[in-house]
Each structure stands twice: as C-alpha cells, then as structure tokens.
Design a protein around this motif. Sequence first.
Motif, PDB file in Angstrom:
ATOM      1  N   LYS A 198       0.838  -1.197   0.000  1.00 51.09           N
ATOM      2  CA  LYS A 198       0.000   0.000   0.000  1.00 51.09           C
ATOM      3  C   LYS A 198       0.876   1.250   0.000  1.00 51.09           C
ATOM      4  O   LYS A 198       0.621   2.208  -0.738  1.00 51.09           O
ATOM      5  CB  LYS A 198      -0.922  -0.003   1.217  1.00 51.09           C
ATOM      6  CG  LYS A 198      -1.844   1.210   1.289  1.00 51.09           C
ATOM      7  CD  LYS A 198      -2.736   1.154   2.520  1.00 51.09           C
ATOM      8  CE  LYS A 198      -3.628   2.383   2.587  1.00 51.09           C
ATOM      9  NZ  LYS A 198      -4.470   2.379   3.814  1.00 51.09           N
ATOM     10  N   LYS A 199       1.906   1.246   0.840  1.00 48.72           N
ATOM     11  CA  LYS A 199       2.839   2.386   0.897  1.00 48.72           C
ATOM     12  C   LYS A 199       3.576   2.540  -0.427  1.00 48.72           C
ATOM     13  O   LYS A 199       3.747   3.661  -0.936  1.00 48.72           O
ATOM     14  CB  LYS A 199       3.839   2.164   2.031  1.00 48.72           C
ATOM     15  CG  LYS A 199       4.851   3.283   2.221  1.00 48.72           C
ATOM     16  CD  LYS A 199       5.697   3.012   3.453  1.00 48.72           C
ATOM     17  CE  LYS A 199       6.765   4.087   3.646  1.00 48.72           C
ATOM     18  NZ  LYS A 199       7.807   4.018   2.623  1.00 48.72           N
ATOM     19  N   GLU A 200       3.996   1.413  -1.008  1.00 49.66           N
ATOM     20  CA  GLU A 200       4.710   1.445  -2.287  1.00 49.66           C
ATOM     21  C   GLU A 200       3.831   2.023  -3.401  1.00 49.66           C
ATOM     22  O   GLU A 200       4.278   2.817  -4.222  1.00 49.66           O
ATOM     23  CB  GLU A 200       5.167   0.029  -2.637  1.00 49.66           C
ATOM     24  CG  GLU A 200       5.890  -0.085  -3.968  1.00 49.66           C
ATOM     25  CD  GLU A 200       4.992  -0.618  -5.065  1.00 49.66           C
ATOM     26  OE1 GLU A 200       5.302  -0.381  -6.242  1.00 49.66           O
ATOM     27  OE2 GLU A 200       3.970  -1.258  -4.744  1.00 49.66           O
ATOM     28  N   GLU A 201       2.553   1.648  -3.417  1.00 51.21           N
ATOM     29  CA  GLU A 201       1.629   2.141  -4.434  1.00 51.21           C
ATOM     30  C   GLU A 201       1.383   3.637  -4.282  1.00 51.21           C
ATOM     31  O   GLU A 201       1.321   4.374  -5.277  1.00 51.21           O
ATOM     32  CB  GLU A 201       0.310   1.368  -4.355  1.00 51.21           C
ATOM     33  CG  GLU A 201      -0.745   1.807  -5.363  1.00 51.21           C
ATOM     34  CD  GLU A 201      -0.307   1.637  -6.802  1.00 51.21           C
ATOM     35  OE1 GLU A 201      -0.788   2.402  -7.656  1.00 51.21           O
ATOM     36  OE2 GLU A 201       0.525   0.738  -7.071  1.00 51.21           O
ATOM     37  N   GLU A 202       1.240   4.103  -3.044  1.00 53.78           N
ATOM     38  CA  GLU A 202       1.034   5.531  -2.800  1.00 53.78           C
ATOM     39  C   GLU A 202       2.257   6.339  -3.233  1.00 53.78           C
ATOM     40  O   GLU A 202       2.129   7.408  -3.845  1.00 53.78           O
ATOM     41  CB  GLU A 202       0.742   5.765  -1.326  1.00 53.78           C
ATOM     42  CG  GLU A 202      -0.627   5.259  -0.878  1.00 53.78           C
ATOM     43  CD  GLU A 202      -0.848   5.374   0.628  1.00 53.78           C
ATOM     44  OE1 GLU A 202       0.138   5.706   1.337  1.00 53.78           O
ATOM     45  OE2 GLU A 202      -1.974   5.147   1.088  1.00 53.78           O
ATOM     46  N   THR A 203       3.450   5.826  -2.926  1.00 57.16           N
ATOM     47  CA  THR A 203       4.682   6.509  -3.325  1.00 57.16           C
ATOM     48  C   THR A 203       4.816   6.531  -4.840  1.00 57.16           C
ATOM     49  O   THR A 203       5.196   7.542  -5.437  1.00 57.16           O
ATOM     50  CB  THR A 203       5.904   5.819  -2.705  1.00 57.16           C
ATOM     51  OG1 THR A 203       5.746   5.760  -1.282  1.00 57.16           O
ATOM     52  CG2 THR A 203       7.184   6.584  -3.032  1.00 57.16           C
TER      53      THR A 203
END
Length: 354
Positions: free
Chosen positions: A84-89
């Motif tokens: 989720k963090k990777e997708e947001e970044t």
Amino acid sequence: MLDFKEEVKKKIKELEKQLSDPDITNDIEKLKKLGQEHSKLSELHKLFESYEQDLEDIKALKEMYENKDVSEEEYQSMLQEIEKKEEETRKKIIEGLVSQDEYDERNIIMEIRAGTGGDEASLFASELMRMYLRYAERKNWKYEVLDLNENELGGIKTAILKIKGQGAYRRLKYESGVHRVQRVPQTESSGRIHTSTATVAVLPEATDIDVQINENDLRIDTYRASGAGGQYVNKTDSAVRITHLPTGIVVTCQNERSQHQNKEKALNILRAKLFEIKLEEQQSQLIQERKSQIGTAQRSEKIRTYNFPQNRVTDHRIQYTTHRISEILDGDLDEIIDKILEKDLKEKLESITI
C-alpha cells in the motif's frame, strides 16, 4: 520507473551548478525560479529513494517468508501494508513526473467576460467571478480585482482578477474557455429557459524574465474613470489605457485612485497577455506531439454547462456531471477540478513508459 531517478539526480546537479553561478546571484527572480525547481526535484528524488526502499522491503519480507521466519498471517499483513505504501509513493512519483509544468505554482491573472445573452450573460459573469473568489478563500489564497467593468444591474461586462497562492495556476488553468448557463431569468415572464455564456481566460502571472516589454512599443493614454468606485474615482484622470503597438493588445485599469498604480496593474495584465501568446505557441507544438490533450482550453471552446432547472453542472471535456450547482457556484470546485486533473494525468501517462 527507477530509470527516471538518475535523470532527476542529473537535473538537480545541473540546477545546483546554475545556482552557484556568480553571474545570477543578483538576479532575484531567476534565483527564485531555479530554487523552486530545485526544491521540487529534490522532493521527487526523496520519493524515488522511498520507493526503492519499499521494493527492497518487499523482497526482504518474501525471503523471510520463504525461510519460514514469519507466519502466513504475519506475512500477508506486512506485505499488504508495504505494498500500500509502495503504491502511494509510486502514484506521487508519477504525478511529479507528468502532471507538473514549470508554471504550475504561479499566481494567476484571470479574465472573465460576459458573452452572448445580454444582461443575463453579465449576471452570470458576476456569479463566475464570485465562484472563483470564494474558491480562492477556501484555499486561503489572496486575491485582488485589477479591473472591473460593471453594468447597472450588478452584472459585469469584464473583470480581471489576480489570484495569489501556491498551486493557483495548477488548479485553475483548466477553467479557460466558454462557460454556459441555462436557466429562467428573473425578467422572463413566460418562464422560458434562456442560454447565456461567459468566457474565462486563466494566465500564469508573467515576470520580466518571461516577457520583456519595450517602452517604445507602448502607447499610454490616461482618462477619467467611470462607473462605481467611490467619491474619488471620477475626479482625476487616473484611469490608464495601454496599447501594445506590435500586437494591438489593449489593456485598461481604473480601479485605483493613483494613475501610477493603475499603470502598474495594466502592465501586469499586458505582460500576462503577451506571455499567453508565447504559451499558446508552445502548446500548439505539444498538441501536435500528443493526440489526447485536456490542457488549457481555447477561449472559444465550450467547457462547462450550469443547468439550473436540472440542478446540474456538466464538464464536457471529461463528460462528468454533478448535481451540486449551488455548492459549485459557491466555490466548492475541487470535485470537478480533481476529476480533470485525474483525467489529464491518465492521458499524459500514455505518452511515457514507466
């Protein structure tokens, strides 16, 4: 995507070299422009590093799972959080790569003109002006009215506004074009629906670096201001009309008591209009390179309809309709602007490979 990281890093080094050049240390405007670009790219570089770390964390977690150092339940929970963090970044990186242009953080000059429809068009133009000023207030942006030409009914023939705030051009540049209203005017006894229009032009505020104006190219006339404006307005020749002889562009300003103040504001408007010509040339080339383009609309393009009987606002470029006409006209524009930004981002993504 990480291939872009080196390109960004290279550009940062080039900017740092320019910023250290002794020849531009006294050029405040250029230093400011280079500093803003450096700050934007530095933030983008940090996002790349964060994204790279996310990928490494996912790889390390998978190795831990394969070595049975974590349970299935722990693995899935941790993987979901990191992904989720990777997708947001990743999304922030893409937006930084394709949705920004060098003028996006600038203040704007906005021109609103009544179009077809007589008095009803001028009343609609005044409602659009209020809508944008209310939007500026919601964003905590500052604004000032550079020039205003009103009629007896409280409508406006023309209005020129300056809106000052970070990201003003980025969020309002898509408002350029023809806005159409459909409603029953108060003066219409038969209850027939009338259609009227107003034209909006949104220009990034130009600097002396962007546009250099030769005083020899200007004809400056002064005259006595007219219309509403207080007890001092009509007593002196404070109003200013500037004609740019090479292009024939004419700008006027009469809102201030001082002729000097009106001249400065008129030059600000003229500079923005000359800058618009330069930007249109750049955009024409860009449109030839890309088949799909929202961009900033031509003034003759119908972009949005405000239909009062159906409580409907439709943006024709993205085929989006909302039934919140009162809220929209009260300055709650983010719903539409966000949809346009999203569509423009998707179209720009088609032109690059991530």
